[in-house]
Design a protein around this motif. Sequence first.
Motif, mmCIF file in Angstrom:
data_model
loop_
_atom_site.group_PDB
_atom_site.id
_atom_site.type_symbol
_atom_site.label_atom_id
_atom_site.label_comp_id
_atom_site.label_asym_id
_atom_site.label_seq_id
_atom_site.Cartn_x
_atom_site.Cartn_y
_atom_site.Cartn_z
ATOM 1 N N HIS A 65 49.811 42.507 32.007
ATOM 2 C CA HIS A 65 49.877 42.457 33.472
ATOM 3 C C HIS A 65 48.458 42.583 34.024
ATOM 4 O O HIS A 65 47.716 43.494 33.647
ATOM 5 N N GLU A 66 48.111 41.644 34.869
ATOM 6 C CA GLU A 66 46.771 41.624 35.458
ATOM 7 C C GLU A 66 46.879 41.657 36.979
ATOM 8 O O GLU A 66 47.748 40.999 37.579
ATOM 9 N N ASN A 67 45.982 42.438 37.567
ATOM 10 C CA ASN A 67 45.894 42.462 39.031
ATOM 11 C C ASN A 67 45.023 41.296 39.481
ATOM 12 O O ASN A 67 43.890 41.132 39.027
ATOM 13 N N THR A 68 45.554 40.468 40.342
ATOM 14 C CA THR A 68 44.812 39.337 40.895
ATOM 15 C C THR A 68 44.770 39.474 42.403
ATOM 16 O O THR A 68 45.378 40.376 42.992
ATOM 17 N N GLY A 69 44.047 38.581 43.032
ATOM 18 C CA GLY A 69 43.966 38.615 44.486
ATOM 19 C C GLY A 69 45.281 38.298 45.161
ATOM 20 O O GLY A 69 45.466 38.569 46.357
ATOM 21 N N HIS A 70 46.215 37.717 44.402
ATOM 22 C CA HIS A 70 47.523 37.347 44.955
ATOM 23 C C HIS A 70 48.635 38.244 44.448
ATOM 24 O O HIS A 70 49.816 37.910 44.549
ATOM 25 N N LEU A 94 50.353 40.823 41.265
ATOM 26 C CA LEU A 94 50.429 41.103 39.846
ATOM 27 C C LEU A 94 50.872 39.846 39.087
ATOM 28 O O LEU A 94 51.869 39.222 39.438
ATOM 29 N N SER A 95 50.112 39.468 38.059
ATOM 30 C CA SER A 95 50.480 38.311 37.238
ATOM 31 C C SER A 95 50.705 38.755 35.801
ATOM 32 O O SER A 95 50.162 39.764 35.353
ATOM 33 N N LYS A 116 50.607 37.562 31.757
ATOM 34 C CA LYS A 116 50.093 36.600 30.788
ATOM 35 C C LYS A 116 50.661 36.912 29.408
ATOM 36 O O LYS A 116 50.879 38.075 29.062
ATOM 37 N N SER A 145 44.648 45.046 33.437
ATOM 38 C CA SER A 145 44.282 45.794 34.650
ATOM 39 C C SER A 145 45.500 46.197 35.464
ATOM 40 O O SER A 145 45.435 47.151 36.252
ATOM 41 N N GLY A 146 46.631 45.521 35.283
ATOM 42 C CA GLY A 146 47.838 45.866 36.030
ATOM 43 C C GLY A 146 48.908 46.493 35.184
ATOM 44 O O GLY A 146 50.059 46.639 35.638
#
Length: 747
Positions: free
Chosen positions: A272-277, A279-280, A282, A310-311
């Motif tokens: 889980h990654e924190n993005t500008g939009h 949580l995504s 991969k 990061s998430g």
Amino acid sequence: MNTLRLQLRFLVPLVITLVVASYLALPLMDRLTLRWFSRDVNLRGELMTNTMSEPIAEALKDPLGLRLQVLFNRVVQDERLVAIGLCTLDGKLLRHSPAFPHDLDCAQARNTAGQKDPQMHIEGGSVHVGMHAVKADNGEHLADLVLLHDLSFVERRSQDTQKYLIILISGLGVIIALITVVVAQFSWRGWVSGARALLRGEGLISPLMPPSPELAPLAADLRSRLRDLEDEYRRSLGPETIWNPERLRTLLRTQLRGDELIVVSNREPYIHENTGHGLSVKRPASGLVTAVEPVMRACSGTWVAHGSGSGDRGSVDKHDRVLVPPGKDDYTLRRIWLTEEEEKGYYFGFANEGLWPLCHVAHVRPVFRESDWQEYRKINQRFADAVVAEARSEDPVVLVQDYHFALLPAMIRKQLPRATIITFWHIPWPNPESFGICPWRQEILEGMLGSTILGFHTRFHCKNFIETVDRYLEARIEHEHSTISFHEDTTFVESYPISIAWPTEATVATWAPVAQCKERVFQRLGLPADHRIAVGVDRFDYTKGILERLHAVERLLEKYPQWVGKFSFVQVAAPSRSSLEEYKAFQDRIQNTTRRINERFGREGYLPVHLLAEHHESDALNELYRAADACMVTSLHDGMNLVCKEFVAARDDERGVLILSRFAGAAREMSEALIVNPYHVEETADALHRSLTMPEAEQRERMASLRMTVHEFNVYRWAGRMLTDAGRWRLRERIEARVQRHQPGVG
């Protein structure tokens, strides 16, 4: 009609041969006959001279020479003697018979008689000229006698000889022709019956009855061709029972029914990654994830891994668990948290600066620090506690993955003694001498022997591990069964070559055609349409042989200058462990070598080496594989290496050539590749040249066989074999437990 044609094929050359032989033999016979008769005439002349020497000596006393003339006239009455003459020692013709040629003097007679062929032509025909010394009783040389013998009888006999020779050759020709006709007739019938026997299968699947040696080569050729056709047919069918996710689930339901499965790995299956939009999620490209996840989804097991995204913290519950895959929630992912200091000591320190170079013979010295070891032990214990906490039974099946967790099996065994622990070591295992430099070698071996099943890629690595245990621990080893007994626990050591997931038909349908892949790659790299390329795909790691690969490319351009401007090498090198000094120095060396080769051989619009030092997604790599003429895998030491199998799986056009290091585990099952020693720059350069000039038919043959191997021995088979062995082991333990309960005095 067919028999007549077959006979003519024998008879016509035979007749021609006999005619040529006769043409060459007749003049030879003439020369031989003349030589034989000349020798006989010379002997006859010597005999006549010896006989006439005394009468001639007496006749020379007559001052008028009448007695000598009478003697000569009487002697020439011999039908074979044409004329006779007597020459004085000073070369004067003293007396001669009437038929003696007027233009023949003593000097000319002496000269003719001394020749190899002493004959001359006179009015009556050819004569043989002989000159013989006339000697007195006391041996005094009185004169020379000239004898002219008639050679007409020689010609008559030569004609008779020619006639008999022609009759002989003709007779032999007739006899040979008859024999040839008979043999051809029987041979034709034999070949026809033999060919019919071959068509019935005799000599192919059973011996010829009766045996026919002359048909054996034909039968061998037919067998070879049938084997080729059979191979092609089997390739078209594929394996009878292919390993796939469904078969893994079936295995779980039959052999591990109701058993709990826990997987432990450093890398997590979902990040889980924190993005500008927001949580995504991969899914990392990992063969391990591809192989094990179908089993996890089938049994609703638990996967314990390091939470590195990061998430990740924001997506778990209070027990650090999250259900995955997102939206399906088939199994549980339990995340373990590490501080930066812990990750530095456990992962970058002991695992990658210590164990990684220790197990890879890549001539990089391992670094062992006490602080890194303490962090490694602490993190292994943290993962062991997590496994015990997640276990819902006393005997779960635990899959421990790779060198990050060498101590984990014994730690789990201590708390869950009935667990079935399968440890797979994804990297090579060194020989005992190399492993002996590790300060904590005994603790690592004891930790790994907590496993029920310990797997390596190859039998060679299994052998190294068993020998290492034999060297440094007091354990009972049964080489025949490949088991190690230590502290009343038994570990089964076996090889399980890992592989990739073979692409499904749906996946292949989404691939662009090879021509389109080439167009895209060439356009992206600025290459002309007729350019040739080879690819290498690796992490920036000193064990992958990237530097040796570049040296081979440089040598190719030196040795075969015709490739300058027509060939480029594309190296994909994803940055890895860049915080480690050894890796940073290695990346600098690769950059400098690439720059030097490009400056040496490059020119405007042409670079011999394209270094793509960035991460590439699987679709981009697949496109590159399909566009390449060759793929270079030149590992200096590797457990398996899956890049070579990814390249083979991508080439559904059965084109392209794989160049594979003999030090990669994959070389043992992919023998159709061009196997090289990456340390031998000349050999690798020649292999690269061969790959660029290899005929398409040979490429198809090699690639078809490689694809069949990778298709059959895929990653599901790897997981299935380990789980099958685990199921058998658990069944044996349960039977032994039941037997003990039924023994008197037990229970």
